[in-house]
Motif scaffolding. Structure first.
Motif, short mmCIF file in Angstrom:
data_model
loop_
_atom_site.label_atom_id
_atom_site.label_comp_id
_atom_site.label_asym_id
_atom_site.label_seq_id
_atom_site.Cartn_x
_atom_site.Cartn_y
_atom_site.Cartn_z
N GLU A 176 0.85 -1.19 0.00
CA GLU A 176 0.00 0.00 0.00
C GLU A 176 0.89 1.24 0.00
OE1 GLU A 176 -2.80 -0.38 3.20
OE2 GLU A 176 -3.85 -2.02 2.22
N GLU A 177 0.34 2.35 -0.45
CA GLU A 177 1.11 3.55 -0.76
C GLU A 177 2.18 3.91 0.30
OE1 GLU A 177 -1.81 2.92 -1.71
OE2 GLU A 177 -2.23 3.83 -3.65
N PRO A 206 5.16 6.28 1.73
CA PRO A 206 5.51 7.70 1.65
C PRO A 206 6.66 7.93 0.66
CG PRO A 206 5.16 7.05 3.93
CD PRO A 206 5.11 5.79 3.11
N TRP A 235 9.06 10.00 0.27
CA TRP A 235 10.44 10.32 0.67
C TRP A 235 11.20 9.12 1.23
CZ3 TRP A 235 11.59 9.97 5.99
CH2 TRP A 235 10.48 9.84 6.82
N MET A 236 10.49 8.01 1.48
CA MET A 236 11.18 6.84 2.04
C MET A 236 11.65 5.88 0.96
SD MET A 236 8.61 5.79 5.13
CE MET A 236 8.06 6.97 6.38
N LYS A 253 9.53 4.91 9.90
CA LYS A 253 8.40 4.79 10.84
C LYS A 253 7.53 3.62 10.36
CE LYS A 253 5.04 7.30 13.42
NZ LYS A 253 4.94 8.53 14.18
N THR A 254 7.40 2.62 11.18
CA THR A 254 6.71 1.42 10.72
C THR A 254 5.40 1.22 11.45
OG1 THR A 254 7.90 0.15 12.35
CG2 THR A 254 8.83 0.21 10.13
N MET A 255 4.60 0.27 10.93
CA MET A 255 3.37 -0.11 11.63
C MET A 255 3.42 -1.60 11.94
SD MET A 255 0.57 -0.19 8.52
CE MET A 255 -0.60 -1.34 9.26
N LEU A 256 2.63 -1.97 12.94
CA LEU A 256 2.48 -3.39 13.24
C LEU A 256 1.61 -3.99 12.15
CD1 LEU A 256 1.77 -3.25 17.04
CD2 LEU A 256 3.63 -4.52 15.97
N PRO A 259 0.45 -8.01 11.08
CA PRO A 259 -0.94 -7.59 11.23
C PRO A 259 -1.34 -7.10 12.62
CG PRO A 259 -0.79 -9.96 11.36
CD PRO A 259 0.59 -9.46 11.21
N ARG A 315 6.76 -5.80 11.62
CA ARG A 315 6.62 -4.37 11.39
C ARG A 315 7.02 -4.08 9.95
NH1 ARG A 315 5.88 -1.91 16.44
NH2 ARG A 315 5.36 -0.11 15.18
N ILE A 317 6.36 -0.88 6.59
CA ILE A 317 5.92 0.50 6.40
C ILE A 317 4.40 0.57 6.20
CG2 ILE A 317 6.65 0.35 3.95
CD1 ILE A 317 6.40 3.48 6.18
N ARG A 318 3.85 -0.31 5.40
CA ARG A 318 2.42 -0.46 5.18
C ARG A 318 2.21 -1.93 4.82
NH1 ARG A 318 2.71 4.00 6.84
NH2 ARG A 318 1.78 5.94 6.05
N PRO A 319 0.96 -2.42 4.86
CA PRO A 319 0.77 -3.84 4.54
C PRO A 319 1.22 -4.19 3.11
CG PRO A 319 -1.17 -2.95 5.64
CD PRO A 319 -0.27 -1.78 5.33
N ARG A 372 0.58 -6.29 -0.11
CA ARG A 372 -0.67 -6.86 -0.65
C ARG A 372 -0.46 -7.92 -1.70
NH1 ARG A 372 -3.51 -6.26 3.64
NH2 ARG A 372 -4.28 -4.16 4.06
N ALA A 413 -7.73 -7.12 3.90
CA ALA A 413 -6.67 -6.93 2.92
C ALA A 413 -7.09 -5.96 1.80
CB ALA A 413 -6.26 -8.27 2.32
N LEU A 427 -8.41 -0.67 1.12
CA LEU A 427 -8.35 0.53 0.28
C LEU A 427 -9.31 0.42 -0.91
CD1 LEU A 427 -4.58 1.58 0.33
CD2 LEU A 427 -6.49 2.45 1.68
N PHE A 439 -3.06 8.90 -2.12
CA PHE A 439 -2.91 8.59 -0.69
C PHE A 439 -1.59 9.19 -0.24
CE2 PHE A 439 -5.81 5.43 -2.33
CZ PHE A 439 -6.75 5.29 -1.34
N GLU A 452 1.06 10.44 2.69
CA GLU A 452 1.41 10.11 4.07
C GLU A 452 0.87 11.15 5.05
OE1 GLU A 452 5.46 10.73 5.19
OE2 GLU A 452 5.35 9.34 6.86
N TRP A 469 -2.01 6.77 18.68
CA TRP A 469 -1.38 7.17 17.42
C TRP A 469 -1.52 6.06 16.38
CZ3 TRP A 469 2.92 4.74 15.11
CH2 TRP A 469 3.59 3.80 15.91
N VAL A 484 -0.49 5.22 11.84
CA VAL A 484 0.10 5.70 10.59
C VAL A 484 -0.95 5.60 9.50
CG1 VAL A 484 2.40 4.94 11.28
CG2 VAL A 484 1.01 3.46 9.84
N TRP A 540 -2.74 7.85 5.85
CA TRP A 540 -2.71 8.81 4.76
C TRP A 540 -3.84 9.83 4.92
CZ3 TRP A 540 -3.38 3.47 3.83
CH2 TRP A 540 -2.26 2.79 3.34
N TYR A 595 -4.14 3.50 10.25
CA TYR A 595 -3.95 2.19 10.87
C TYR A 595 -3.56 2.46 12.31
CZ TYR A 595 -3.87 -0.25 6.33
OH TYR A 595 -4.19 -0.79 5.12
N GLN A 616 -2.26 2.15 15.95
CA GLN A 616 -1.21 1.32 16.55
C GLN A 616 -1.35 1.23 18.06
OE1 GLN A 616 1.42 -0.08 14.35
NE2 GLN A 616 -0.36 0.41 13.10
N ILE A 631 -4.67 -4.72 14.31
CA ILE A 631 -4.58 -3.36 13.79
C ILE A 631 -5.85 -3.01 13.02
CG2 ILE A 631 -3.30 -1.83 12.24
CD1 ILE A 631 -1.87 -2.57 14.90
#
Lengths: 646, 300
Positions: free
Chosen positions: A13-14, A16, A18-19, A133-136, A138, A144, A146-148, A150, B92, B95, B116, B118, B129, B131, B133, B147, B149, B159
């Motif tokens: 998924e999208e 960022p 700049w990363m 910066k990451t996300m958990l 699932p 962790r 950046i985004r899921p 797919r 899944a 979006l 989308f 950031e 908090w 993360v 878009w 999402y 956290q 999540i």
């Protein structure tokens, strides 16, 4: 041996914008490392906001077999021992060879198949990409990222390399652009099959320009600009296309900085300037699709910009109801720092540091824009808003400009304020911040610098070194820690920014660091004279003199007594010293050249004269001569700091 | 059925609710206490905690006293309407589902530009908090996608995806209006007819007349009540299902609203601000942690 190509695509998924570049660099490096034993080489590494893709070629079927010699029992060993050794290796005694009086076994571990290696290693490599910066995903206790993720494509030749990450399995199907890609009858995304050869073309047919260089070239051509905003759009859009929009020219009455900030930073539009350098009532936006035949997208973007500009106009009009001068008192309610006080107090301190009427007036009004609606909305425009408002409120151009420039230089690349008053206010503001923060113990250490004091100090140094003001560091720094902190930035500035040799910087600063323009002149002189043959030997001699004096714990007590000078090298040195000293004038370059001309007499002195003689009076007189030379000729630089080759 | 040619504001709301109901969401009604964002409602703040899947959608009027403009500003409102959707865990195709909801309200994505970008979300007062878009439609931010956290300082087991639609903006876009007040709410009624008085009078109250001493006192009373309830729960020997943590949460929301009103009134200095936010946060974290314990008890 036939080789294969590899395709890896991580559909995500999208991400960022700049990363993407650093992530792709990392992934490329890791995959290249993994492919080395297979003989593979990465030939394409590209990222869009929805995919990280790698193509490699030249991969062998499997890695090289590993051979290992296992040493066995001596030839004299009894048969059961030999058989035991062979059994342990999984062979019979007949398979053993003999070498240097011992049995040995040549063990061949067949190289693993490429697919096996890729299946095993790629998941960890992908999940090991370092993201800011990451996300958990699932959930708690899980991975962790950046985004899921797919979808995953991983092909070795025609075959899918099997692996899975968090339930997402590799396959040979990708997805195109969210809107431009294939879709099912009920408008859901439709997976499309790819081969390594067709990958890029399939993506293009599905609305994705895979290569960043192509997206960039397209944008540069369409926009007619090339800057960081282009980079942003290169990685924000899979099919970027620029288009022009317009706005009502009545908005051009607002400060240009406000219009540009709204366009560039809030809306990611390119502002358009005419040939006269003036802002035009136009903008260039970038859409993530090929075209806008009905003009709906242009219309929508124009509508958004109009709303934003209306907001800005509202702020502007509200702000003009009270002048900056009237707002100075309001600064009592604006906290600078809870232990230091408010901006009104800061204003008074800045004012006190300023040295003429223009800078004092500018200092008084400098912080008043912090109370305006415009700066509350566009904090990055502090100073600029004040400068613009001052101009329309009848302040002089000099005062307005000084207010406008007060935060410069904002970075190492940014220029210092152009006007003297601007330099004065900027310097006073930064010096005040440094003094106050040091006073309450907020001293930067290591990477901890929450108030950006290093940047403030760097600004101080640059304004002093590059601008018109003449202040000594000791005048500005009221405590030792701050003085040392500033000196550190001075060293950084002259070494790392200006590129002077570190020993020359040390030598010059040791001879006095107070006036930075003077430091710059002395450094330039040293750099020039250093190339000449006599300079470094003289510097070495000065170091020797310093050592002799310090070893002798010499304390000057009297003038040189010419009567005690021995004819020959000592008298010659004295004569040369007196002559050079008398003729020491002109710029630092001439002075250094004159000092360097002492080389032959200094050399002759050290070759022919013993300093530590028994006769105390003679010894004292010689030390006095050396001391006089050192102290008279060390005002440009402390030569003993110069690192000489021999 | 809404007319395909002209979607009224209420048609947008009804269509989106229907859309999410068809995708397994419970359609809840707005929470009946003042909140600054739909996130603060128990249907989000408490439901995202723990390991139980949940899907819910509701419109939540959200009060931001400092954003009031006396009904004068075409784009800024003291109280705006959010459609809040929580999908826990996030599916899944989340979006794609979201984009489908835009098409459901007549936005032809083959003719518009959707991005989308950031935008990470953080609420210091809620210890929460995530993360995600901001979703941009032809340059206009129409939805915040997060999402989650952490909530109340607690790491989330599953999540969830949180979608927050700005309903006025979205409708103004669909109806091509430059001012939210010109939005057609229902046949014969514009947004102005329904909400202008509300914006004007509450701006007057929030900026000019709200009594600062009373607000501080209210803040303290609600804070003490929340604190008392949280302490009471902690003191229990075994966490009981009937213990009113939901009431404690309501007290936290009251505190938060008092804080927002004081802020709009200019009664909180920059220095005080951090401290007051900390006080609300402490309560929010206390409730969230207690809630996790209580829910585990219920499951067990």
């Amino acid at each position: 041996m036939a080789t294969h190509q590899l395709l890896l695509e991580v559909g995500v998924e999208e991400v960022p914008d700049w990363m993407l570049v650093p992530a792709m660099d990392h992934l490329r490096g890791q995959v290249a490392e993994l492919l080395k034993p297979l003989g593979g080489e990465v030939t394409l590494a590209e990222a869009t906001t929805r995919r990280l893709a790698i193509i490699a070629s030249g991969l062998g079927e499997r890695e090289q077999d590993q051979t290992q010699i296992v040493k066995g029992p001596p030839l004299s060993a009894p048969a059961p021992a030999v058989e035991g050794f062979a059994r342990k290796q999984g062979v019979t005694a007949a398979d053993l060879s003999q070498e240097g009086g011992y049995y040995q076994f040549t063990k061949v571990t067949p190289g693993r198949a490429a697919t096996e290696i890729l299946s095993e290693k790629l998941p960890a490599i992908i999940m090991g990409i370092p993201w800011p910066k990451t996300m958990l995903w699932p959930g708690k206790g899980g991975a962790r990222f950046i985004r899921p993720i797919r979808w995953l494509v991983c092909l070795l030749g025609d075959a899918v390399v099997p692996f899975a990450i968090n339930g997402v399995s590799t396959g040979s199907q990708t997805f195109g652009h969210r809107q431009l890609g294939a879709r099912t009858a009920d408008r859901k995304p439709q997976a499309v099959p790819v081969t390594i050869e067709s990958y890029e073309a399939v993506l293009e047919a599905n609305g994705v320009i895979l290569q960043a260089a192509k997206r960039r070239a397209k944008l540069v051509e369409e926009v007619g600009q090339d800057n960081s905003l282009v980079d942003l759009h290169v990685y924000l859009n899979e099919w970027p296309a620029a288009f022009r929009g317009t706005f009502d020219s009545a908005y051009l009455d607002l400060p240009e900085e406000v219009l540009v900030t709204v366009m560039r930073y809030h809306q990611k539009y390119f502002a358009v300037h005419g040939e006269d350098g003036k802002l035009k009532p136009e903008f260039i936006a970038v859409m993530n699709r090929k075209d806008d035949p009905d003009g709906l997208i242009r219309h929508g973007n124009e509508r958004v910009l109009r709303a934003r500009f209306n907001d800005a106009r509202f702020f502007y009009e509200v702000d003009q109801k009270r002048s900056l001068a009237d707002r100075v008192e309001d600064l009592k309610a604006v906290t600078f720092h809870k232990e230091i006080g408010n901006y009104y107090e800061k204003t008074l301190r800045i004012l006190a540091l300023c040295d003429d009427a223009t800078s004092k007036r500018a200092a008084l009004l400098a912080k008043a824009d912090l109370t305006t609606e415009m700066v509350k909305e566009f904090t990055e425009l502090q100073g600029m808003v004040g400068g613009r408002y001052a101009a329309v409120q009848g302040e002089s151009p000099e005062v307005s400009q000084a207010i406008y420039e007060q935060y410069r230089p904002l970075s190492m690349d940014d220029a210092i304020p152009a006007s003297r008053a601007g330099q004065m206010v900027a310097l006073a503001d930064k010096v005040d911040t440094l003094r106050e923060m040091f006073r309450i113990g907020q001293i930067p250490s290591g990477s901890k610098d929450p108030f950006a004091l290093r940047r403030a100090a760097q600004g101080v140094i640059r304004i002093l070194a590059e601008g018109e003001l003449v202040f000594s560091l000791s005048q500005l720094a009221d405590d030792d820690k701050l003085r040392e902190f500033l000196l550190d930035r001075v060293r950084y500035y002259f070494r790392d920014v200006k590129g002077f040799a570190y020993d020359a910087v040390n030598a010059v600063l040791a001879a006095g660091a107070d006036g930075l323009k003077d430091v710059a002149l002395r450094l330039a002189a040293i750099q020039a004279v250093r190339q000449t043959a006599d300079f470094e030997p003289v510097a070495a001699a000065f170091k020797r003199i310093k050592n002799i004096l310090s070893k002798a714990e010499f304390v000057p007590s009297q003038a040189i007594d010419p009567a005690l000078l021995e004819a020959g090298p000592e008298a010659d040195l004295h004569a040369a010293f007196v002559a050079v000293k008398a003729g020491l004038s002109g710029d630092y370059g001439a002075q250094l050249t004159a000092i360097a001309s002492l080389r032959p007499v200094v050399d002759a002195f050290f070759n022919g004269v013993m300093v530590n003689v028994d006769n105390a009076a003679v010894r004292q007189n010689r030390l006095t001569l050396l001391h006089s030379i050192l102290s008279e000729f060390s005002s440009v630089a402390d030569f003993s700091e110069i690192v000489t080759v021999n | 059925m809404p007319s395909p040619d002209h979607l009224y504001y209420q048609d947008v709301v009804l269509t989106l609710k229907r859309y999410w109901a068809d995708r397994g969401c419970i359609i809840q009604e707005p929470f009946d206490a003042e909140v600054g964002a739909g996130t603060m409602c128990p249907e989000t703040f408490l439901r995202v905690l723990g390991a139980k899947p949940y899907r819910v959608a509701y419109v939540q009027p959200s009060r931001r006293p400092a954003d009031g403009r006396y009904g004068d500003n075409p784009n800024r409102l003291y109280k705006h309407q959010q459609l809040q959707v929580i999908l826990k865990p996030s599916p899944a195709d989340v979006l794609d589902l979201y984009l489908g909801s835009l098409e459901a309200i007549g936005i032809d994505l083959d003719k518009h530009d959707i991005k989308f970008e950031e935008d990470n979300w953080e609420s210091p007062t809620l210890g929460a908090w995530g993360v995600g878009w901001q979703v941009m439609l032809d340059g206009l931010e129409i939805t915040q996608f997060t999402y989650f956290q952490q909530c109340g300082g607690v790491d989330l087991d599953l999540i969830p995806a949180e979608l927050t639609y700005g309903l006025e903006r979205l409708t103004a876009f669909i109806q091509n209006k430059d001012s939210v007040y010109d939005i057609d709410w229902a046949p014969g009624f514009q947004y102005r007819d329904v909400r202008y008085n509300d914006e004007l009078q509450l701006s007057v109250y929030n900026f000019e007349m709200a009594d600062v001493a009373t607000l501080w006192e209210s803040f303290r009373l609600h804070e003490a009540e929340a604190q008392r309830l949280i302490e009471g729960f902690k003191a229990l020997e075994t966490p009981s299902r009937r213990y009113p943590l939901l009431a404690a949460h309501e007290q936290v929301l009251k505190c938060s609203n008092c804080f927002n009103l004081l802020d709009a009134r200019g009664a909180i200095s920059v220095t005080e601000r951090v401290g007051v936010i900390q006080r609300v946060r402490r309560l929010a974290v206390g409730v969230a942690q207690a809630w996790v314990v209580q829910q585990q008890e219920v499951v067990a």
